[in-house]
Design an enzyme around this catalytic site. Structure first.
Site, PDB file in Angstrom:
ATOM      1  N   ARG A  77      92.320  52.887 -40.508  1.00 32.69           N
ATOM      2  CA  ARG A  77      92.614  52.151 -41.739  1.00 32.69           C
ATOM      3  C   ARG A  77      93.546  50.960 -41.532  1.00 32.69           C
ATOM      4  NH1 ARG A  77      90.902  56.927 -43.173  1.00 32.69           N
ATOM      5  NH2 ARG A  77      92.131  57.495 -41.384  1.00 32.69           N
ATOM      6  N   THR A  78      94.645  51.182 -40.806  1.00 30.28           N
ATOM      7  CA  THR A  78      95.621  50.094 -40.678  1.00 30.28           C
ATOM      8  C   THR A  78      94.994  48.910 -39.949  1.00 30.28           C
ATOM      9  OG1 THR A  78      97.366  51.756 -40.624  1.00 30.28           O
ATOM     10  CG2 THR A  78      97.973  49.532 -39.937  1.00 30.28           C
ATOM     11  N   LYS A 107      97.193  47.341 -16.748  1.00 28.66           N
ATOM     12  CA  LYS A 107      97.605  46.898 -15.410  1.00 28.66           C
ATOM     13  C   LYS A 107      99.122  46.974 -15.259  1.00 28.66           C
ATOM     14  CE  LYS A 107      93.877  43.466 -15.374  1.00 28.66           C
ATOM     15  NZ  LYS A 107      93.616  42.011 -15.418  1.00 28.66           N
ATOM     16  N   ARG A 128     101.316  48.141 -33.382  1.00 33.11           N
ATOM     17  CA  ARG A 128     101.520  49.597 -33.499  1.00 33.11           C
ATOM     18  C   ARG A 128     101.833  50.117 -32.104  1.00 33.11           C
ATOM     19  NH1 ARG A 128      97.804  53.933 -36.610  1.00 33.11           N
ATOM     20  NH2 ARG A 128      98.995  53.010 -38.315  1.00 33.11           N
ATOM     21  N   HIS A 156     106.653  52.838 -40.964  1.00 34.17           N
ATOM     22  CA  HIS A 156     105.318  52.275 -41.171  1.00 34.17           C
ATOM     23  C   HIS A 156     105.401  51.490 -42.488  1.00 34.17           C
ATOM     24  CE1 HIS A 156     101.134  51.662 -41.139  1.00 34.17           C
ATOM     25  NE2 HIS A 156     100.676  52.892 -40.981  1.00 34.17           N
TER      26      HIS A 156
HETATM   27  C1  NCD Z   1      99.298  57.249 -40.742  1.00 29.93           C
HETATM   28  C2  NCD Z   1     100.018  56.799 -39.493  1.00 29.93           C
HETATM   29  O1  NCD Z   1      99.406  56.226 -38.579  1.00 29.93           O
HETATM   30  O2  NCD Z   1     101.222  57.015 -39.447  1.00 29.93           O
HETATM   31  N1  NCD Z   1      98.013  56.731 -40.864  1.00 29.93           N
HETATM   32  C3  NCD Z   1      97.834  55.487 -41.414  1.00 29.93           C
HETATM   33  O3  NCD Z   1      98.360  54.496 -40.955  1.00 29.93           O
HETATM   34  N2  NCD Z   1      97.102  55.413 -42.544  1.00 29.93           N
HETATM   35  C4  NCD Z   1      99.358  58.707 -40.965  1.00 29.93           C
HETATM   36  C5  NCD Z   1      98.835  59.640 -39.911  1.00 29.93           C
HETATM   37  O4  NCD Z   1      98.382  59.239 -38.845  1.00 29.93           O
HETATM   38  O5  NCD Z   1      98.876  60.836 -40.173  1.00 29.93           O
END
Ligand code: NCD
Length: 329
Positions: A77-78, A107, A128, A156
């Protein structure tokens, strides 16, 4: 790679303590940068973005701009919503999201070098990373804005923005609500960010988890310092009748060093239609997703199940943030 063994940053760029002064050119690292005023500003733009997408599908607001998406951890999703957001704004994306194993990270390239590389091609970087603080380190090196899309068990922030936006859209207001967080409150970065974002509001908080997954003490102390009404319990039955928002989370298997502990708690909660019979008529069930058994599929048809609307909101919020940070909002 580890962020701990990199040399000291060559320059120190201060993180905007709050974003009231404007989002243009700013890093988005933590929810602590947001005030009610700046949240209202972003939510207003997100509503406009929704209207644009519904009416025309896209706009050329960010035509000619490039976003780099650098994901050292899995994402659906992100990453997809950032890519879709940029596309719908007329910009393009360098997607390093299908696994950094296909980039020079495999690498042995350091995070700062990877950031320096991407910022020489892109106008902004979404990052991320599995380590807490990685985005802040990246921001210290980078000349271009960094957006934190999850730093380990830390924060997040963009998820918290879309979560709060969803609460406001669904229930009309945030003040006065009883918000219950359920599941992995220890490792769940979305819980950490949403809890902190709620400090600016007059809410009642409940934290529902097994003993070993309780909210970290530093965050609980922050909650207490703000004198918000708070309760901790193991049993979701204790909150189901009072909750206006039931925010359910996955047990974060990848964060456990001892998998036998994960096995003990993995199935600790399941929101079922029977449980929902006891919930308020006007309330919402949220989940950052992915779910792995915490919400029964039969709950999906309940109008109070807001998690799919929540994930759609992610695209509008990210469109708003991209436009604001690139000075085009
Ligand atoms: C979350 C995350 O990555 O922290 N997912 C997301 O970004 N929608 C929650 C999760 O992974 O459980």
């Amino acid at each position: 790679m580890s962020t701990k063994d990199v040399p000291r940053p060559p320059k120190k760029v201060g993180l905007a303590p709050n974003l009231n002064s404007g989002f243009y050119g700013q890093d988005i690292i933590s929810v602590s940068q947001f005030t009610r005023e700046s949240l209202d500003y972003i939510f207003g733009i997100a509503e406009e973005m929704r209207a644009i997408v519904k009416r025309a599908g896209s706009t050329d607001l960010l035509k000619g701009t490039v976003l780099a998406c650098l994901f050292y951890e899995p994402s659906t999703r992100t990453s997809a919503s950032f890519i879709a957001a940029m596309s719908r704004l007329g910009g393009t994306v360098i997607p390093i999201t299908q696994g950094v194993q296909f980039s020079s990270v495999a690498k042995g390239e350091s995070l700062p070098d990877t950031i320096r590389t991407l910022e020489s091609y892109a106008d902004m970087i979404v990052l991320r990373h599995p380590e807490v603080g990685a985005s802040e380190i990246a921001a210290r090196y980078a000349r271009k804005p960094i957006i934190n899309a999850g730093d380990g068990i830390g924060e997040h922030p963009t998820q918290a923005l879309l979560d709060l936006f969803t609460i406001k859209e669904e229930l009309g207001q945030i003040d006065g609500l009883a918000v219950a967080m359920v599941g992995d409150l220890k490792y769940g970065r979305t819980v950490h960010s949403l809890t902190r974002l709620l400090y600016s509001y007059d809410v009642e908080l409940s934290f529902v988890s097994p003993e070993i997954l309780r909210l970290p003490l530093d965050i609980m102390n922050e909650v207490r310092a703000r004198n918000l009404p708070v309760r901790e319990t193991y049993d979701v039955a204790d909150v189901i009748e009072i909750a206006d928002v039931l925010y359910v989370t996955r047990v974060q298997k990848e964060r456990f060093s001892d998998l036998s502990q994960y096995e003990e708690v993995k199935g600790c909660y399941e929101i079922t239609p029977e449980l929902m019979e006891r919930a308020k008529e006007k309330m919402i069930v949220m989940h950052p997703l992915p779910r792995v058994g915490e919400i029964h599929y039969a709950v999906d048809d309940d109008p109070r199940a807001a998690y799919f609307r929540q994930m759609e909101n992610g695209m509008y919020i990210r469109m708003a943030l991209l436009a604001a940070v690139l000075g085009k909002a």
